[in-house]
Structures are given as C-alpha cells and as structure tokens.
Design an enzyme around this catalytic site. Structure first.
Site, PDB file in Angstrom:
ATOM      1  N   ARG A  64     -12.722  73.283 -27.705  1.00 34.41           N
ATOM      2  CA  ARG A  64     -11.766  72.713 -27.189  1.00 34.41           C
ATOM      3  C   ARG A  64     -11.990  71.144 -26.790  1.00 34.41           C
ATOM      4  O   ARG A  64     -13.287  70.948 -26.332  1.00 34.41           O
ATOM      5  CB  ARG A  64     -11.475  73.424 -26.023  1.00 34.41           C
ATOM      6  N   HIS A  86     -12.408  80.574 -14.763  1.00 29.48           N
ATOM      7  CA  HIS A  86     -13.927  80.817 -14.920  1.00 29.48           C
ATOM      8  C   HIS A  86     -13.998  81.184 -13.080  1.00 29.48           C
ATOM      9  O   HIS A  86     -15.147  81.023 -12.641  1.00 29.48           O
ATOM     10  CB  HIS A  86     -14.906  79.824 -15.092  1.00 29.48           C
ATOM     11  N   ARG A 120     -10.874  92.512 -16.760  1.00 24.82           N
ATOM     12  CA  ARG A 120     -10.895  91.092 -16.675  1.00 24.82           C
ATOM     13  C   ARG A 120      -9.478  90.857 -17.220  1.00 24.82           C
ATOM     14  O   ARG A 120      -9.024  91.023 -18.300  1.00 24.82           O
ATOM     15  CB  ARG A 120     -11.827  90.259 -17.748  1.00 24.82           C
ATOM     16  N   GLU A 164     -20.139  87.853 -14.785  1.00 27.90           N
ATOM     17  CA  GLU A 164     -18.933  88.211 -14.469  1.00 27.90           C
ATOM     18  C   GLU A 164     -18.765  89.488 -14.443  1.00 27.90           C
ATOM     19  O   GLU A 164     -17.768  90.139 -13.368  1.00 27.90           O
ATOM     20  CB  GLU A 164     -18.107  87.407 -15.502  1.00 27.90           C
ATOM     21  N   ASN A 193     -13.442  93.919 -21.020  1.00 25.55           N
ATOM     22  CA  ASN A 193     -12.996  92.519 -21.251  1.00 25.55           C
ATOM     23  C   ASN A 193     -12.180  92.612 -22.909  1.00 25.55           C
ATOM     24  O   ASN A 193     -12.781  92.396 -23.642  1.00 25.55           O
ATOM     25  CB  ASN A 193     -13.839  91.584 -21.294  1.00 25.55           C
TER      26      ASN A 193
END
Length: 396
Positions: A240, A179, A90, A383, A9
C-alpha cells in the site's frame, strides 16, 4: 477449568483461526484455511510441535470451517470436546456504530453488512465468516471485535477531514483508524511490563508489518493514528502507498487513463515497498540492498522517512513521550529497521542500545540504554489473545 475461545479472522479466500485459553493466554492450536473457492485449497493446522495439512477443493467458507473441524478431530479431539465457551470474530470496520466488542445477533449482522460500504475489501468477508461460523456453532455465543473500536473517541481535530461538512457526514467520510486491537493490546502490555499505571503513560506504538500504522496514546486513550477512513492512509506498507497527494490520483485518471478500480488496485496492491522495489518482504529487501540494488535502497529510505515523520509529529502532539514501542512483523523482528527509525534522535531523549537491539529474542524487552529519557521497547503483539479476552469479557 480453561475458558477456551475459538478466534476467527475470515478473509475473502482464507480463514485464520486459533483456539486460545483466554485466562492463561496459551494458544492450544493455530491454523490457516487458504485458497477458499479453489480446487487446490489448503488447511494447515498446528498443535504444539505437531502440524498437519489437508489439501483439496474448498468451495466456500462453510467447507473451510468443516475442514477446520476435521483438522481438530484428526489431531486427536473434536472441537466440541475442547471446552470452547465462545467464538470471537475479527471485524475490520465498526464505523461509528460499534465502539467496543459486541455479542452478535441478527441486528449486529445486518449492521456489519451495512458498514461494508466503508470496508468493501474486508467487512463482507468478515460477515461471511460470522454467518458460516454461527451455523457451525449455533449453541455458542459469538462476539465481534472491531479494529476501529479503539479509535472511536479520537478527538474531532484528529478524526475530521477538511472537506464539505454535510457531504462528509452524509457518507461517513472521517478518520476511523485501524489495527486498534493491536494498539490497545500492546500499549496495555507495555504498561504492565514496565509496572507503570496505564493512565499515566504517554506512548507511541509503531505497528510495523505488511500493514503498518502508528498511534499516539495519552493516558490510555488514542489522540491520533496514521490510518484514516481506510487502512490505505499513513505509513508506507508492503503493497500500500500510504499518504499520497489526492491530486496525483486525478492525474493518473486524466492523463494515464486509469479507472477508479485500477487506481484502487494500484494503491492497495502494487505500491508501497513492493511498488518501489519489486519485493514486499523486508528480508528480501535487505538482501537486494546488500547486493547493491538502488531501487530497494530507495524503498527502505522512503519507508523509514515516513515512519520518522509520523514519529516526530506524534512526539510534538503528545508534548512528552514516556515509551516508544515497536511491534508486528517488521517492528518485532527487524533490528536494522528499528535502528534506522531511531537514529540520531538523542536530542529528543530517544536512543537504542545496539547490543540490546540486535540480541535475538521473541520476548518483550527494553532496547534503549538504562536511564534514557524515553523508553524504547519491542513488544510482541497478540491480536488473537486480545480478541479472546474481549470475547470472554463480553459474555461474562
């Protein structure tokens, strides 16, 4: 024989990696390369109870991957001798081009690059990692797994923004969702844990971490998700803003004099829980609240309000709900957050048993009372394992 996958990733200045047995799910090693492009870079490598650290200049991702390989060798065995059968990557944004994992070739590399316009903060870094890893492991298959793929078939009513249709089509303006790897993995693990057919469950998955999103899943297919064209839409997150009136952005430009780039930085890096309270970690937030900090309390109240609003909307959208699941850093570890999100919802069949909710555990578990109309669960996400499994499936 183990089918080990190296999962990468890659961010703009980091590489997260894991060596995973895709069949057993065991993570043989995990690590993080940080501060790429800096003279004070760091590689942290863990295998079992052992950990190691390498410090020094890391000029670019190529050097970072070389140091990753050195860390494996220093731990006792070179990566070439670890039974690695593939590398899984990813990739944040697959647009409408990639609706599932894909074996990477020159065409795929070019298409991921073209999609960078939709994810300028993520795809370029993902692509650099892919190119450097392919140079490091030229004899292994490389597979891209996309965060957006799970949402490729969102219903048009959920994926469409109500703006000029031709303009939106020309520039790819629509809701993509993110996600997806986590939401897919968690929802399937929930069905397995409950010994229920995946295709028969109506689920709401709350992925609550530094980045946060919620997805409504009917019979194994997502019907709506809170993130949109970018990961900025939806829930309040660590830094965010989540949902905000677009008119507020025009106001900040016209009245406060902020440029487009300054507004981008504001909403992505200086908003959310951090913008309201000064901290982004929920452990710090709870400490401030305990000390009587009103700004921290407001930040938590706003965060909870937004999660509950989406939870209610998705309950109505699904019509009936079988399972609500908390996952990711806050969802898995913060009992107080789970308590606040589910408070006073008994009329909807949603309740949480206080003892079950607060019991220390890192395992999958039901936290609702026995006999509840809606099962409330905590399910750890993974993940990296999902990427490893998708990688193996793509090369079989």
């Amino acid at each position: 024989m183990s089918r080990n996958v190296l999962v990468l990733n890659c961010g703009s200045s980091s590489i997260k990696y894991q060596l995973i047995d895709a069949d057993s799910g065991a993570a043989h090693a995990t690590g993080l390369v940080e501060k790429i492009g800096s003279v004070d870079g760091v590689v942290t490598h863990r295998e079992g109870a052992e950990s190691a650290r390498i410090e020094g200049a890391i000029a670019d991702h190529a050097v970072g991957l070389t140091l990753m390989r050195q860390a494996f060798a220093d731990a006792g065995e070179d990566l070439n001798d670890r039974g690695v059968i593939a590398v899984g990557h990813r990739v944040v944004h697959g647009g409408t081009t990639f609706t599932g994992p894909v074996l990477i070739d020159d065409t795929v590399v070019a298409e991921i690059g073209e999609l960078s316009v939709l994810a300028p903060l993520h795809n370029p870094a993902n692509l650099v990692g892919i190119e450097r890893a392919m140079a490091n492991f030229p004899h292994l298959p490389h597979v891209a797994v996309f965060d957006t793929a799970f949402f490729a078939d969102l219903p048009p009513a959920a994926s469409t923004y109500a703006i000029d249709r031709a303009l939106a089509d020309r520039h790819g303006v629509r809701r993509y969702g993110f996600h997806g790897t986590s939401h897919s993995y968690v929802s399937q693990e929930v069905a397995s844990f409950l010994d229920r057919p995946y295709g028969e469950l109506n689920q709401i998955v709350l992925h609550l971490g530094a980045g946060a999103s919620v997805t409504a899943i009917r019979g194994g297919r997502p019907v709506d998700t809170s993130m949109g064209m970018t990961p900025l839409q939806g829930l309040v997150m660590a830094t965010r803003s989540g949902d905000i009136d677009p008119g507020a952005l025009f106001h900040l430009h016209r009245v406060a004099g902020l440029s487009v780039d300054e507004i981008d930085t504001l909403l992505n890096r200086r908003s959310g829980v951090q913008g309201l309270s000064g901290v982004s970690d929920f452990r710090d937030l709870h400490r401030l609240i305990a000390a009587g900090d009103a700004h921290a309390q407001l930040a938590l109240d706003v965060w909870v309000h937004r999660v509950r609003a989406y939870l209610g909307a998705y309950y109505v959208l699904l019509g009936s709900v079988d399972v609500i699941t908390f996952t990711a850093g806050v969802g898995e570890n913060d009992a107080r957050a789970r308590e606040l999100v589910t408070a006073d919802l008994e009329g909807l069949g949603i309740a949480v048993d206080a003892a079950r909710n607060t019991a220390p555990s890192r395992e999958a578990r039901v936290i609702s009372p026995d006999g509840s109309r809606v099962t409330v669960m905590v399910m750890p996400t993974n993940e990296e394992l999902a990427i490893a499994r998708a990688t193996v499936a793509s090369i079989d």
